[in-house]
Design a protein around this motif. Structure first.
Motif, PDB file in Angstrom:
ATOM      1  N   ASP A 154     125.828  43.601 -20.793  1.00  3.96           N
ATOM      2  CA  ASP A 154     124.839  43.201 -21.394  1.00  3.96           C
ATOM      3  C   ASP A 154     125.348  42.126 -22.742  1.00  3.96           C
ATOM      4  O   ASP A 154     124.497  41.390 -23.376  1.00  3.96           O
ATOM      5  N   GLU A 196     111.332  46.410 -17.760  1.00  2.92           N
ATOM      6  CA  GLU A 196     111.231  47.778 -18.058  1.00  2.92           C
ATOM      7  C   GLU A 196     110.219  48.149 -17.189  1.00  2.92           C
ATOM      8  O   GLU A 196     108.912  47.842 -17.009  1.00  2.92           O
ATOM      9  N   VAL A 209     120.137  52.037 -25.826  1.00  9.88           N
ATOM     10  CA  VAL A 209     119.002  50.760 -25.851  1.00  9.88           C
ATOM     11  C   VAL A 209     119.808  49.784 -26.299  1.00  9.88           C
ATOM     12  O   VAL A 209     120.661  49.694 -27.182  1.00  9.88           O
ATOM     13  N   PRO A 228     119.201  45.444 -27.379  1.00 10.44           N
ATOM     14  CA  PRO A 228     118.329  44.411 -27.711  1.00 10.44           C
ATOM     15  C   PRO A 228     117.527  43.458 -26.631  1.00 10.44           C
ATOM     16  O   PRO A 228     118.349  43.225 -25.401  1.00 10.44           O
ATOM     17  N   TYR A 229     116.445  43.116 -26.596  1.00  8.49           N
ATOM     18  CA  TYR A 229     115.831  42.325 -25.817  1.00  8.49           C
ATOM     19  C   TYR A 229     115.812  40.940 -26.198  1.00  8.49           C
ATOM     20  O   TYR A 229     115.837  40.471 -27.100  1.00  8.49           O
ATOM     21  N   ARG A 252     114.533  47.131 -18.806  1.00 10.89           N
ATOM     22  CA  ARG A 252     114.898  45.893 -19.470  1.00 10.89           C
ATOM     23  C   ARG A 252     115.658  46.394 -20.954  1.00 10.89           C
ATOM     24  O   ARG A 252     116.288  45.518 -21.385  1.00 10.89           O
ATOM     25  N   LEU A 253     115.326  47.387 -21.554  1.00 10.99           N
ATOM     26  CA  LEU A 253     115.790  47.732 -22.703  1.00 10.99           C
ATOM     27  C   LEU A 253     116.788  49.029 -22.834  1.00 10.99           C
ATOM     28  O   LEU A 253     117.379  49.185 -23.642  1.00 10.99           O
ATOM     29  N   ARG A 254     116.661  49.682 -21.513  1.00  7.92           N
ATOM     30  CA  ARG A 254     117.573  50.974 -21.558  1.00  7.92           C
ATOM     31  C   ARG A 254     118.752  50.920 -20.675  1.00  7.92           C
ATOM     32  O   ARG A 254     118.147  50.507 -19.506  1.00  7.92           O
TER      33      ARG A 254
END
Length: 155
Positions: free
Chosen positions: A60, A154, A136, A138-139, A95-97
């Motif tokens: 990421d 997600e 987690v 960041p989006y 999406r976030l995890r």
């Protein structure tokens, strides 16, 4: 050390390379915490945190934030002079995890009874701890250029 292993399936059904990370460390005398010259389990969890951080940076472009450990199991004692190999493998991403499976094995063992600096290579690595970590990230709506593998929504 990061390796790319066999492909895993993304949330979109696409094949993506499996993301793993690996560390090998020698446990120092200064890390003895309990009677009997034992090292506390938090030392292994710090190694796990480093592995999760590396994996989220690689996938990421961001360190992310460790949200939880689950299924933590301490299986064998760790003592100063032991060499520990810790490995992490990304097993799920939304999406976030990011969910990472973790294991730490003793590969060399101190042998204080045989001499102050005696050690032995173990015939087979000995599991000392396993856990699952959730982190987690960041989006990012627009900048996904730093991520190696864009993430599905997600679920």
């Amino acid at each position: 050390m990061n390796t790319t292993a066999p492909a895993q399936q993304s949330a979109r059904g696409e094949q993506t390379p499996e993301t793993t990370a690996f560390l090998r460390v020698r446990v120092g005398q200064e890390e003895a915490h309990y009677g009997g010259d034992l090292v506390d389990g938090a030392r292994i969890l710090r190694l796990f945190g480093d592995l999760v951080t590396e994996i989220t940076i690689r996938t990421d472009g961001d360190e992310g934030l460790l949200a939880q450990y689950s299924e933590v199991r301490f299986a064998a004692p760790v003592k100063p002079g032991d060499y520990i190999e810790a490995r992490g493998r990304l097993v799920r991403r939304t999406r976030l995890r990011r969910v990472v499976e973790l294991e730490a094995h003793k590969v060399l063992s101190a042998r204080p009874g045989a001499g102050e600096s005696a050690a032995a290579v173990l015939d087979a690595p000995q599991l000392v701890c396993s856990a699952t970590a959730t982190t987690v990230v960041p989006y990012r709506r627009t900048d996904t250029a730093t991520a190696l593998n864009p993430v599905a929504e997600e679920t």
